[in-house]
Design an enzyme around this catalytic site. Structure first.
Site, mmCIF file in Angstrom:
data_model
loop_
_atom_site.group_PDB
_atom_site.id
_atom_site.type_symbol
_atom_site.label_atom_id
_atom_site.label_comp_id
_atom_site.label_asym_id
_atom_site.label_seq_id
_atom_site.Cartn_x
_atom_site.Cartn_y
_atom_site.Cartn_z
ATOM 1 N N CYS A 109 -1.582 21.528 -11.169
ATOM 2 C CA CYS A 109 -2.884 21.685 -10.520
ATOM 3 C C CYS A 109 -3.499 20.354 -10.103
ATOM 4 O O CYS A 109 -4.045 20.230 -9.006
ATOM 5 C CB CYS A 109 -3.830 22.442 -11.442
ATOM 6 S SG CYS A 109 -3.946 21.748 -13.113
ATOM 7 N N ARG A 151 -9.719 15.902 -20.457
ATOM 8 C CA ARG A 151 -10.261 17.259 -20.529
ATOM 9 C C ARG A 151 -11.773 17.164 -20.716
ATOM 10 O O ARG A 151 -12.257 16.425 -21.575
ATOM 11 C CB ARG A 151 -9.635 18.035 -21.694
ATOM 12 C CG ARG A 151 -10.006 19.516 -21.717
ATOM 13 C CD ARG A 151 -9.285 20.291 -20.639
ATOM 14 N NE ARG A 151 -7.847 20.383 -20.895
ATOM 15 C CZ ARG A 151 -6.980 20.918 -20.045
ATOM 16 N NH1 ARG A 151 -7.399 21.407 -18.890
ATOM 17 N NH2 ARG A 151 -5.688 20.953 -20.332
ATOM 18 N N HIS A 192 -11.271 21.329 -11.387
ATOM 19 C CA HIS A 192 -10.939 19.966 -11.808
ATOM 20 C C HIS A 192 -11.550 18.963 -10.842
ATOM 21 O O HIS A 192 -11.666 19.213 -9.638
ATOM 22 C CB HIS A 192 -9.428 19.753 -11.810
ATOM 23 C CG HIS A 192 -8.693 20.498 -12.888
ATOM 24 N ND1 HIS A 192 -9.312 21.196 -13.892
ATOM 25 C CD2 HIS A 192 -7.344 20.622 -13.120
ATOM 26 C CE1 HIS A 192 -8.393 21.733 -14.689
ATOM 27 N NE2 HIS A 192 -7.202 21.391 -14.235
#
Length: 336
Positions: free
Chosen positions: A128, A233, A240
């Site tokens: 991703c 994270r 994101h």
């Protein structure tokens, strides 16, 4: 056109259903597959109920044209032959096949033609973080060859799946009640915290997630580009974010960079700092495009450009990218 979704009950599997319906993907039949634990669950698609079948080594894929697979790397490896042996195109969302030489790694805005050559019947969906970065890099590469990239990612809980998203919500609820937060999906409590640790660490001090960005970018862009990443994270539910520094072979003006971003497929330019307009995950979640803003010259390098991107990890970072691959194959008549 017969379509299968493997891992239908997961976060990406559910997103496949939404994306296929929203984009009116042409199909005659849909078959959902899952683990023994998921088998029997029912989901609605285009007003019709579908029951999840247990994934087994049999001939269930005999009439399937495209199989969207998001059930983890071990499942992808174990069932790849079962899924593809009758000619189905397997578009795999795991990391299992991404760096295999005979498996194309595809982002449709960047290298769609790679999907046409698939000796094993498998096309890999990139990581991703890599997907959203290379869509943006494509706009720069059109202007001047990119020599190197430094990138810091700010990755939402969604990157670790539906249970991770649930855990983040639960942690906030527990902390508000004065309870000890549940910590299972991440190395530490994510609520009110940042964790500079995505995936496992390798011998060189980088995590596998960070090395994916290095290796996958070079494969997708067919380039000698160098990438150094730090993946973090963050306590965000979806989408994101990435802060990116790019060094090109020649100096680029901000005007030509903005123009290239504005005219590149899959990008929305949102770059007006004076009006406090820049991409944020709160507003990009559930959107298809990669949003780009905070574009500026790198103060340390005359050939450097800095910018900020945000993209929905479950959509463009997973389900949407896979569906776009299938749409491209249909467009060029490259599905059985």
């Amino acid at each position: 056109m017969n379509v299968a979704i493997v891992g239908a009950s997961g976060a990406v599997g559910q997103e496949f259903l939404r994306v296929l319906e929203q984009r009116n993907f042409p199909m005659d039949n849909l078959v959902l597959f899952g683990s023994s634990r998921s088998a029997g669950r029912e989901y609605t698609f285009r007003g019709k109920q579908y029951t999840v079948k247990e994934l087994k080594h049999n001939d269930d894929f005999k009439d399937i044209d495209v199989a969207f697979v998001s059930a983890g790397g071990s499942t992808s490896v174990e069932f790849a032959e079962t899924i593809t042996k009758h000619g189905a195109v397997m578009i795999d969302n795991s990391s299992a096949f991404r760096m295999e030489q005979d498996v194309p790694l595809v982002v449709p805005e960047v290298n769609p033609e790679d999907a046409l050559v698939r000796p094993r019947g498998i096309i890999a969906n990139p990581n991703c973080t890599t997907i959203q970065m290379v869509v943006a890099l494509k706009a720069i590469e059109k202007l001047s060859h990119i020599k190197r990239v430094h990138v810091a990612t700010y990755q939402a809980a969604s990157g670790a799946g539906a249970t991770a998203m649930d855990e983040l919500v639960k942690q906030y609820e527990q902390l508000q009640k004065g309870e000890q937060p549940t910590v299972e999906k991440f190395a530490y409590q994510l609520a009110y915290n940042l964790i500079p640790h995505v995936d496992v660490f390798t011998d060189n001090g980088y995590t596998k997630e960070e090395m994916k960005m290095y290796n996958e970018t070079r494969k997708i862009m067919h380039s000698d580009i160098e990438v150094s990443a730090t993946c973090v994270r963050v306590p965000v539910m979806r989408a994101h974010s990435e802060a990116t520094w790019v060094e090109t072979e020649r100096p680029l003006s901000l005007d030509e960079v903005r123009e290239s971003f504005a005219t590149t497929e899959g990008i929305i330019l949102q770059d007006n700092p004076a009006a406090k307009e820049y991409p944020m995950p709160l507003f990009v979640a559930d959107h298809d495009e990669v949003y780009v803003g905070r574009i500026r010259k790198d103060l340390t390098n005359p050939n450097g450009i800095s910018f900020w991107t945000v993209s929905d990890q479950i959509r463009k970072g997973a389900a949407l990218n896979a569906v776009q691959i299938a749409e491209y194959l249909l467009k060029v008549g490259n599905i059985k």
